[in-house]
Design a protein around this motif. Structure first.
Motif, PDB file in Angstrom:
ATOM      1  N   VAL A 140       9.566   2.109  72.152  1.00  0.00           N
ATOM      2  CA  VAL A 140      10.115   0.755  72.257  1.00  0.00           C
ATOM      3  C   VAL A 140       9.441  -0.090  71.182  1.00  0.00           C
ATOM      4  CG1 VAL A 140      10.386  -1.294  73.697  1.00  0.00           C
ATOM      5  CG2 VAL A 140      10.542   0.991  74.727  1.00  0.00           C
ATOM      6  N   VAL A 141      10.243  -0.645  70.279  1.00  0.00           N
ATOM      7  CA  VAL A 141       9.729  -1.441  69.163  1.00  0.00           C
ATOM      8  C   VAL A 141      10.115  -2.902  69.392  1.00  0.00           C
ATOM      9  CG1 VAL A 141       9.753  -1.779  66.662  1.00  0.00           C
ATOM     10  CG2 VAL A 141       9.990   0.531  67.610  1.00  0.00           C
ATOM     11  N   ALA A 142       9.178  -3.803  69.183  1.00  0.00           N
ATOM     12  CA  ALA A 142       9.436  -5.237  69.325  1.00  0.00           C
ATOM     13  C   ALA A 142       9.435  -5.899  67.956  1.00  0.00           C
ATOM     14  CB  ALA A 142       8.376  -5.886  70.210  1.00  0.00           C
ATOM     15  N   THR A 143      10.526  -6.598  67.624  1.00  0.00           N
ATOM     16  CA  THR A 143      10.504  -7.378  66.389  1.00  0.00           C
ATOM     17  C   THR A 143       9.538  -8.553  66.523  1.00  0.00           C
ATOM     18  OG1 THR A 143      12.400  -8.716  67.115  1.00  0.00           O
ATOM     19  CG2 THR A 143      12.863  -6.781  65.732  1.00  0.00           C
ATOM     20  N   HIS A 144       9.499  -9.167  67.720  1.00  0.00           N
ATOM     21  CA  HIS A 144       8.548 -10.250  67.995  1.00  0.00           C
ATOM     22  C   HIS A 144       8.490 -10.483  69.497  1.00  0.00           C
ATOM     23  CE1 HIS A 144      12.459 -12.206  67.608  1.00  0.00           C
ATOM     24  NE2 HIS A 144      11.978 -13.347  68.078  1.00  0.00           N
ATOM     25  N   GLY A 145       7.642 -11.432  69.923  1.00  0.00           N
ATOM     26  CA  GLY A 145       7.285 -11.526  71.324  1.00  0.00           C
ATOM     27  C   GLY A 145       8.045 -12.532  72.151  1.00  0.00           C
ATOM     28  N   HIS A 195       9.295 -18.387  62.508  1.00  0.00           N
ATOM     29  CA  HIS A 195       9.914 -18.314  63.822  1.00  0.00           C
ATOM     30  C   HIS A 195       8.935 -17.766  64.843  1.00  0.00           C
ATOM     31  CE1 HIS A 195      12.915 -17.780  66.912  1.00  0.00           C
ATOM     32  NE2 HIS A 195      12.680 -16.476  66.972  1.00  0.00           N
ATOM     33  N   ALA A 196       8.076 -16.873  64.421  1.00  0.00           N
ATOM     34  CA  ALA A 196       7.045 -16.280  65.260  1.00  0.00           C
ATOM     35  C   ALA A 196       5.789 -16.115  64.406  1.00  0.00           C
ATOM     36  CB  ALA A 196       7.521 -14.931  65.813  1.00  0.00           C
TER      37      ALA A 196
END
Length: 345
Positions: free
Chosen positions: A85-90, A193-194
């Motif tokens: 599972v990969v997250a681009t951001h939180g 944005h993050a």
């Protein structure tokens, strides 16, 4: 025939329904999940591995999204397990079901360190001092006490849209190459944005998974938050664009919202021009001193309700703080309890 908007081209006129997926490149699939707030969908990306799947982003924890995932797992994903599972951001629409999915499949959890920490802290109900800091931020910028108290309480509904964030992470950093779905992807980490937003570039296939950073029709939220009230996220965002300078102009861009597109160079130019206009408008509105909330109402005249105005305040302050950094605007509150800003030129 490609659909067009200005100089951008969109290869698909329709979107995959919840629970279905569309192959956008060999072994790379696009799925779309319904969100329970105004931005009513999020795109996620499924990459086929030899022994299962890699999933990029998950949506948030709602019955509708869980049902969509169950349909995807049983249908297009053919019952094979999620290995990564990969997250681009939180943000919650990207990581809200990461804990659920990691736990279900004993999957690896991959992302940047700052975004993992952001997700863990921002989805806890009892971070010491956070409610007081949020209340002070709102009152100082123009909200009255009663409305500020309601806004502090209302943010818990976003906290409740997340399953528990995984307690560990496989960290990725800017410039690294990762293997996902049999492809080599260069990690591009940007701020704005993050704090550490990750995009992924397959240079050989000319595909960019852009997350929220380069959306085709709206600018991502660029906002100041209570934990860093003097931050300059807009400056970070504008300074991020050279990170994409070696992405070929004809790259297929896969964004987290709206639809895939061609025209990254044109889109970056549009985003620059948008924020240049907003900065110029902010200066004009600050020819006379203004409280940030009052300025937000002028900058976003069609927004209604305290929750939405809270988001507008964060975006307004992003432009104000950037102008303060540039020396075009000054804080003239002179120690009073309410912030006051005025243009200097």
């Amino acid at each position: 025939m490609l659909a067009k908007r200005g100089k951008l081209e969109f290869p698909w006129a329709d979107t995959p329904p919840p629970g279905e997926a569309r192959e956008v490149a060999p072994g790379l699939f696009w799925a779309r999940l319904p969100l329970p707030f105004r931005l009513n969908h999020v795109n996620v990306w499924l990459l086929e591995e030899d022994d299962g799947w890699t999933v990029i982003d998950t949506g948030c924890a709602t019955p509708e999204i869980i049902a969509a995932w169950e349909a995807l797992l049983a249908g297009p994903m053919r019952g094979r397990p999620v290995r990564r599972v990969v997250a681009t951001h939180g943000h919650v629409d990207h990581i809200g079901l990461s804990g659920w999915m990691v736990s279900r499949f004993d999957a690896d959890y991959v992302g940047t360190f700052a975004e993992w920490m952001w997700a863990r802290v921002s989805h806890m109900h009892d971070v010491p001092g956070s409610n007081d800091a949020h209340h002070y931020y709102l009152v100082r910028n123009g909200f009255d006490d009663a409305v500020a108290q309601k806004l502090v309480k209302s943010r818990h509904r976003f906290i409740n849209l997340s399953s528990p964030i995984p307690g560990w992470i496989t960290e990725i950093r800017d410039g690294e190459t990762v293997r996902l779905g049999g492809r080599s992807w260069r990690v591009i980490v940007t701020r704005g944005h993050a704090f550490e937003h990750a995009s992924f570039l397959d240079e050989e296939a000319n595909i960019l998974i852009a997350g929220d950073h380069l959306l085709p029709k709206i600018t991502p939220v660029i906002a100041v938050y209570e934990m860093m009230p003097k931050a300059d996220p807009l400056g970070d965002y504008l300074e991020s664009f050279p990170s994409f300078s070696d992405v070929r102009p004809d790259a297929l861009v896969l964004p987290s919202h709206d639809t895939p597109y061609y025209g990254i160079s044109e889109r970056i130019l549009e985003l620059r021009e948008h924020h240049d206009k907003r900065l110029a408008a902010t200066v004009e509105f600050l020819r006379t001193p203004r409280v940030p909330l009052d300025l937000s109402k002028s900058m976003f005249p069609h927004i209604e309700g305290p929750d939405n105005m809270g988001f507008a305040l964060g975006e307004t302050l992003a432009h104000v703080n950037h102008l303060v950094r540039l020396g075009a605007v000054a804080d003239v509150s002179a120690g009073s309890g309410t912030a006051l800003y005025q243009a200097l030129r």
